[in-house]
Design a protein around this motif. Structure first.
Motif, PDB file in Angstrom:
ATOM      1  N   ASP A 172      48.033  -6.908  51.443  1.00 31.53           N
ATOM      2  CA  ASP A 172      47.664  -7.344  52.620  1.00 31.53           C
ATOM      3  C   ASP A 172      46.687  -8.311  52.578  1.00 31.53           C
TER       4      ASP A 172
ATOM      5  N   GLU B  35      59.680 -11.350  54.485  1.00 28.96           N
ATOM      6  CA  GLU B  35      58.296 -11.688  55.104  1.00 28.96           C
ATOM      7  C   GLU B  35      58.201 -12.813  55.966  1.00 28.96           C
TER       8      GLU B  35
ATOM      9  N   THR C 127      56.171  -8.020  58.024  1.00 22.25           N
ATOM     10  CA  THR C 127      54.793  -8.212  57.239  1.00 22.25           C
ATOM     11  C   THR C 127      55.577  -7.453  55.552  1.00 22.25           C
TER      12      THR C 127
END
Length: 511
Positions: free
Chosen positions: A38, A194, A468
């Protein structure tokens, strides 16, 4: 609580094995392991999510483990679960997260010519460095002894089959050991998700494995809907169920014909291909695409036409005649019976799924174990429309019979479902302004019984409706290790037959 039916449990390196062991003793199986890198200061933050699922009732538990990005490592769970060991090797190859004390720490996804120290799924991966030579020998386990020799097959095969290398260690014609080497066409599918908005993710999901367009699209949409707590209308659920069973039909019919062809019964294969073509044309009439693309949509579904019950009944009668002729042929029965047995214990230990597992006696089926909700306001469920068949012998014959039984079950379910829907589009994914907020890092899980077995998608999406992280697990990831186990003790000429009886996806395995 995380989404529908899911509980998130924070764990540490010290408690991970304890939590995993407790879940397994309570009947849960490991369905997915997803690593995450992340955004954050310096190297960012890393974590691993372990998804465990159980049936009756549908239960889903996630173990969330933070990882130090400066020295990424996790305790291995390979001693508790064979699939866990493979997930860990995949994670190490793509994220550089090392499974400590793993019993088989060599590469899984990355071939020897992939550069060391470059992990393509990490946010700081950057452009790929120069790859090395492609002719380095793969360290296959060598079996030695009097009369033992090796037969290499692939990775390039005849026809349209995707690349895979098989190394047989044999004495005479008897196979002592088979080692399969896959991951020749790694596509970076999870990386391609993504940053896409949720609608743009659907075409990619449909193309993960071409013969499983509905299964992967539906798992993806269910994960989105779980993340945003979106309720799909009843009619759209029935449409989705129709599409899933149509996909199951045309694939199983094709396999039945191919299995007959592999024992020299080409006439039955020709008839099976004729029926498969009829089903592909039916698919085109239903959604506008022979592989049923475009039918499943976030929040709903769309059908151009609804298959008629009479047309389905006629196709069913045609299929049953082919099956009866095959099983009544002594040559077919002799080649199928007792060939490449996968025992129920082996299937359970390896985590086998789908028709492979059911042919060995394991009654796992996500349509019953993890249902996507009721189909009407009177509480109709898929479990009311069919019964899960199993066969205990685990040989090629059982895998053939399992397909035939699943065709009958699909036709029975379709016979009810097609009478309950009308053509058209039901519901659409609402715009961001009307979306019930689940937070900037909402996650969702979709579980679907595709025609090969259980498919799992886990998504994380931001408040801007952009993806994400999407983690995909095709049943072939679980089932590929079962093929060498079943082949031990068979003969080399039976390999094409046995391979087709498993019919595993290269594309679904190599994302």
């Amino acid at each position: 609580m995380t989404g529908h039916h899911r509980v998130a449990v924070a764990t540490t390196a010290a408690t991970l094995a304890e939590h995993a062991g407790t879940l397994q003793r309570r009947g849960f199986r490991l369905a997915l392991v997803a690593a995450h890198h992340d955004p954050g200061p310096d190297r960012g933050t890393m974590r691993v999510v372990y998804l465990y699922v159980a049936a009756d009732p549908d239960r889903r538990v996630e173990l969330h483990l933070p990882v130090d990005p400066a020295a990424p490592a996790v305790p291995t769970l390979a001693g508790l679960s064979f699939p866990a060991g493979r997930f860990e090797r995949e994670m190490h190859d793509l994220y550089g997260i090392r499974p400590v004390d793993h019993p088989l720490p060599r590469r899984l996804v990355r071939h020897p010519h992939w550069p060391s120290g470059w992990y393509p799924m990490r946010r700081d991966a950057g452009p790929p460095p120069r790859f090395g030579d492609t002719d380095e020998p793969f360290p296959f386990l060598t079996v030695q002894g009097p009369g033992v020799y090796e037969i290499p097959v692939g990775p390039v095969h005849a026809g349209l089959i995707e690349p895979g290398h098989f190394r047989f260690s044999v004495v005479g014609e008897t196979i002592l050991k088979l080692k399969a080497r896959l991951w020749y066409v790694h596509k970076g599918v999870e990386k391609l998700f993504e940053g896409r908005d949720v609608q743009a993710g659907l075409p990619l999901a449909e193309r993960i494995s071409g013969d499983t367009a509905v299964g992967h699209a539906l798992a993806y949409c269910l994960a989105l809907e779980d993340a945003r707590q979106f309720e799909v209308p009843f009619e759209a659920r029935r449409m989705r169920a129709i599409l899933l069973e149509l996909e199951r039909l045309y694939n199983h019919v094709g396999d039945i014909g191919a299995l007959c062809n592999d024992v020299g019964h080409g006439v039955l294969n020709a008839h099976a291909l004729r029926i498969k073509e009829t089903l592909l044309r039916l698919n085109r009439d239903t959604t506008g695409h022979r592989l049923l693309r475009g039918g499943v949509r976030p929040g709903g579904a769309a059908l151009r036409e609804v298959p008629s019950p009479d047309r389905l009944a006629a196709i069913g009668a045609d299929i049953r005649e082919v099956v009866d002729l095959a099983l009544g042929n002594s040559l077919v029965a002799e080649r199928f019976t007792g060939t490449a047995v996968l025992t129920v214990e082996q299937a359970r230990d390896l985590g086998a799924l789908g028709y492979v597992a059911r042919a060995s006696g394991l009654g796992t089926d996500a349509r019953l174990d993890h249902p996507a909700g009721v189909l009407d306001d009177e509480g109709l469920r898929m479990s009311d429309l069919f019964t899960v068949a199993t066969h205990g012998t685990g040989d090629v014959l059982a895998r053939f019979q399992q397909r035939a039984a699943e065709i009958d079950a699909s036709l029975a379910a379709l016979g009810v479902l097609v009478r309950t829907v009308t053509p058209g589009t039901v519901a659409t994914w609402p715009g961001t302004d009307h979306m019930p907020s689940a937070g900037p890092a909402a996650s969702g899980v979709g579980i679907v019984e595709g025609w090969r077995g259980t498919i799992v998608h886990r998504v994380e999406i931001g408040a801007d409706e952009r993806l994400t992280r999407v983690k995909v697990v095709d049943p072939s990831f679980f089932n590929w290790p079962a093929l060498p186990v079943a082949l031990a003790g068979t003969i080399v000429p039976d390999f094409p037959l046995v391979n087709k009886s498993f019919n595993l996806s290269y594309a679904g395995n190599d994302l």
